[in-house]
Design a protein around this motif. Structure first.
Motif, PDB file in Angstrom:
ATOM      1  N   ALA A   1       0.767  16.910 -11.811  1.00 40.21           N
ATOM      2  CA  ALA A   1       0.038  16.672 -10.555  1.00 40.21           C
ATOM      3  C   ALA A   1       0.381  15.288 -10.011  1.00 40.21           C
ATOM      4  O   ALA A   1       0.512  14.326 -10.757  1.00 40.21           O
ATOM      5  CB  ALA A   1      -1.471  16.774 -10.792  1.00 40.21           C
ATOM      6  N   ARG A   2       0.534  15.216  -8.696  1.00 38.27           N
ATOM      7  CA  ARG A   2       0.800  13.929  -8.031  1.00 38.27           C
ATOM      8  C   ARG A   2      -0.196  13.747  -6.901  1.00 38.27           C
ATOM      9  O   ARG A   2      -0.530  14.708  -6.212  1.00 38.27           O
ATOM     10  CB  ARG A   2       2.227  13.911  -7.456  1.00 38.27           C
ATOM     11  CG  ARG A   2       3.316  13.937  -8.527  1.00 38.27           C
ATOM     12  CD  ARG A   2       4.682  13.772  -7.879  1.00 38.27           C
ATOM     13  NE  ARG A   2       4.781  12.481  -7.183  1.00 38.27           N
ATOM     14  CZ  ARG A   2       5.225  11.362  -7.751  1.00 38.27           C
ATOM     15  NH1 ARG A   2       5.579  11.359  -9.006  1.00 38.27           N
ATOM     16  NH2 ARG A   2       5.300  10.240  -7.057  1.00 38.27           N
ATOM     17  N   THR A   3      -0.635  12.508  -6.697  1.00 40.91           N
ATOM     18  CA  THR A   3      -1.657  12.259  -5.678  1.00 40.91           C
ATOM     19  C   THR A   3      -1.046  12.147  -4.280  1.00 40.91           C
ATOM     20  O   THR A   3      -1.744  11.802  -3.336  1.00 40.91           O
ATOM     21  CB  THR A   3      -2.445  10.959  -5.987  1.00 40.91           C
ATOM     22  OG1 THR A   3      -1.504   9.922  -6.247  1.00 40.91           O
ATOM     23  CG2 THR A   3      -3.352  11.130  -7.178  1.00 40.91           C
ATOM     24  N   ASP A   4       0.261  12.424  -4.154  1.00 44.90           N
ATOM     25  CA  ASP A   4       0.864  12.268  -2.818  1.00 44.90           C
ATOM     26  C   ASP A   4       1.768  13.437  -2.426  1.00 44.90           C
ATOM     27  O   ASP A   4       2.650  13.278  -1.596  1.00 44.90           O
ATOM     28  CB  ASP A   4       1.649  10.951  -2.748  1.00 44.90           C
ATOM     29  CG  ASP A   4       2.782  10.889  -3.775  1.00 44.90           C
ATOM     30  OD1 ASP A   4       2.948  11.854  -4.559  1.00 44.90           O
ATOM     31  OD2 ASP A   4       3.496   9.865  -3.793  1.00 44.90           O
TER      32      ASP A   4
ATOM     33  N   SER B   1      -4.512  10.962   3.340  1.00 45.62           N
ATOM     34  CA  SER B   1      -5.646  10.536   4.169  1.00 45.62           C
ATOM     35  C   SER B   1      -6.309   9.246   3.675  1.00 45.62           C
ATOM     36  O   SER B   1      -7.270   8.785   4.262  1.00 45.62           O
ATOM     37  CB  SER B   1      -6.686  11.656   4.245  1.00 45.62           C
ATOM     38  OG  SER B   1      -7.077  12.027   2.948  1.00 45.62           O
ATOM     39  N   LEU B   2      -5.785   8.670   2.578  1.00 45.65           N
ATOM     40  CA  LEU B   2      -6.364   7.437   2.045  1.00 45.65           C
ATOM     41  C   LEU B   2      -5.246   6.429   1.790  1.00 45.65           C
ATOM     42  O   LEU B   2      -4.221   6.765   1.206  1.00 45.65           O
ATOM     43  CB  LEU B   2      -7.089   7.739   0.721  1.00 45.65           C
ATOM     44  CG  LEU B   2      -7.670   6.547  -0.042  1.00 45.65           C
ATOM     45  CD1 LEU B   2      -8.860   5.941   0.686  1.00 45.65           C
ATOM     46  CD2 LEU B   2      -8.092   6.968  -1.458  1.00 45.65           C
ATOM     47  N   CYS B   3      -5.465   5.190   2.243  1.00 44.55           N
ATOM     48  CA  CYS B   3      -4.505   4.118   2.011  1.00 44.55           C
ATOM     49  C   CYS B   3      -4.981   3.344   0.792  1.00 44.55           C
ATOM     50  O   CYS B   3      -6.151   2.974   0.713  1.00 44.55           O
ATOM     51  CB  CYS B   3      -4.472   3.215   3.240  1.00 44.55           C
ATOM     52  SG  CYS B   3      -3.274   1.903   3.115  1.00 44.55           S
ATOM     53  N   MET B   4      -4.103   3.149  -0.185  1.00 43.53           N
ATOM     54  CA  MET B   4      -4.533   2.371  -1.343  1.00 43.53           C
ATOM     55  C   MET B   4      -3.478   1.374  -1.792  1.00 43.53           C
ATOM     56  O   MET B   4      -2.295   1.517  -1.518  1.00 43.53           O
ATOM     57  CB  MET B   4      -5.002   3.289  -2.476  1.00 43.53           C
ATOM     58  CG  MET B   4      -3.990   3.956  -3.321  1.00 43.53           C
ATOM     59  SD  MET B   4      -4.821   4.915  -4.649  1.00 43.53           S
ATOM     60  CE  MET B   4      -5.438   3.636  -5.734  1.00 43.53           C
TER      61      MET B   4
ATOM     62  N   THR C   1       0.821  -1.221   0.000  1.00 40.72           N
ATOM     63  CA  THR C   1       0.000   0.000   0.000  1.00 40.72           C
ATOM     64  C   THR C   1       0.849   1.263   0.000  1.00 40.72           C
ATOM     65  O   THR C   1       2.044   1.232   0.267  1.00 40.72           O
ATOM     66  CB  THR C   1      -0.904   0.055   1.250  1.00 40.72           C
ATOM     67  OG1 THR C   1      -0.067   0.092   2.412  1.00 40.72           O
ATOM     68  CG2 THR C   1      -1.854  -1.126   1.328  1.00 40.72           C
ATOM     69  N   ARG C   2       0.177   2.380  -0.291  1.00 39.50           N
ATOM     70  CA  ARG C   2       0.779   3.695  -0.112  1.00 39.50           C
ATOM     71  C   ARG C   2      -0.317   4.679   0.287  1.00 39.50           C
ATOM     72  O   ARG C   2      -1.509   4.391   0.098  1.00 39.50           O
ATOM     73  CB  ARG C   2       1.478   4.167  -1.395  1.00 39.50           C
ATOM     74  CG  ARG C   2       0.557   4.312  -2.582  1.00 39.50           C
ATOM     75  CD  ARG C   2       1.338   4.469  -3.879  1.00 39.50           C
ATOM     76  NE  ARG C   2       1.767   5.840  -4.070  1.00 39.50           N
ATOM     77  CZ  ARG C   2       1.109   6.735  -4.818  1.00 39.50           C
ATOM     78  NH1 ARG C   2      -0.028   6.409  -5.410  1.00 39.50           N
ATOM     79  NH2 ARG C   2       1.554   7.949  -4.952  1.00 39.50           N
TER      80      ARG C   2
END
Length: 315
Positions: A223-226, A302-305, A126-127
């Protein structure tokens, strides 16, 4: 309780998700996974199913469908996390792309191949990724994983809902053309990015968590989601022909050098219009036809995926 809950939106991708559902069950069983697979029966149901699964302590909740399905599962997870409080992260999101647009899943490294996608979910690496929260007219609040679009791309999204049986590129291009030549608007708005406010006449504002939307368009290539920030893309008023010429550049992600296009990073965004309505989409979903104010805030990490590796797989 099972350790994996698979939520399939059978309507996604004009029924493609329903076709791959037995394959997913077969693969997960072959991999020895402890799972339960359910089909949604109506729009919005995946929110409740994901919320319930997280509340029951299910470890991994898998969205099978397109961006709308991922959006609903993310909302279920985030709603439960808010209910638990104290900034807790609940559950892990897995995605198996099977919709007409799969931007969020693909940009975060989910394989299109069912076998590989199932293997990745069972491996369970996960990340943490960022999520946004959007409030429309002070009354509709939703979480989003990929993008909130105001103006042009929301009108395109509305047009895609009227086109049947197409997916990806073939679906979005006719909708783009119709929007350019029929419904294009450039309302005067007050835009606040963090604490900077300006009056603008914008054709399009997209608050991007991830780089791609509409299955085809690299709206915010960096753009990066992290990274804890949104990339906010604004397109000032331009002629219809100029807009037409921009389509291939948006597909390739080479539009950023254009003088009427700007990308800024921000954590909080507010867009307000006094006179003309704002057309808004949230992860490709239309939550209200016409809005006056749109407020967006960043919820970093705030979300683990489920993730293929430390580095997110770029297209």
């Amino acid at each position: 309780n099972p350790t994996i809950k698979v939520i399939v939106n059978p309507c996604a991708g004009w029924g493609h998700a329903a076709q791959v559902s037995p394959l997913i069950a077969e693969q997960l069983a072959k991999l020895g996974a402890d799972f339960e697979l359910v089909h949604t029966r109506m729009a919005g149901e995946a929110i409740a199913l994901a919320h319930q699964a997280a509340a029951e302590g299910v470890q991994t909740i898998v969205a099978v469908g397109g961006d709308g399905t991922s959006h609903e599962v993310v909302n279920g997870l985030m709603e439960h996390a808010a209910h638990v409080g104290n900034g807790h992260i609940v559950g892990t999101l897995g995605c198996i792309p099977a919709g007409s647009g799969n931007d969020f899943a693909m940009m975060n490294g989910a394989p299109a191949d069912i076998e590989s996608a199932c293997r990745l979910i069972v491996q369970g690496r996960t990340r943490l990724v960022d999520v946004g929260r959007v409030t429309i007219d002070g009354r509709i609040t939703r979480y989003f994983d990929n993008a909130v679009g105001i103006g042009f791309d929301a009108l395109v999204t509305m047009a895609t809902k009227k086109i049947r049986n197409l997916r990806g590129f073939a679906l979005y291009v006719p909708a783009v053309l119709k929007t350019i030549f029929v419904t294009l608007t450039s309302p005067k708005v007050q835009m606040t990015l963090d604490d900077q406010t300006a009056e603008r006449a914008t054709m399009m504002t997209v608050v991007c968590n991830g780089p791609r939307e509409g299955g085809t368009f690299m709206v915010a290539p960096n753009a990066r989601t992290d990274d804890g920030f949104f990339d906010v893309l604004t397109v000032e008023k331009m002629s219809r022909l100029s807009m037409l010429g921009m389509i291939p550049r948006f597909i390739k992600g080479t539009h950023l050098g254009h003088p009427l296009i700007q990308v800024q990073q921000a954590r909080r965004i507010r867009v307000a219009s006094d006179k003309e309505p704002l057309y808004v989409h949230v992860d490709g979903e239309i939550l209200c036809e016409q809005a006056r104010t749109v407020e967006v805030e960043m919820l970093p990490a705030s979300l683990c995926m489920i993730a293929p590796s430390e580095e997110v797989a770029q297209p």
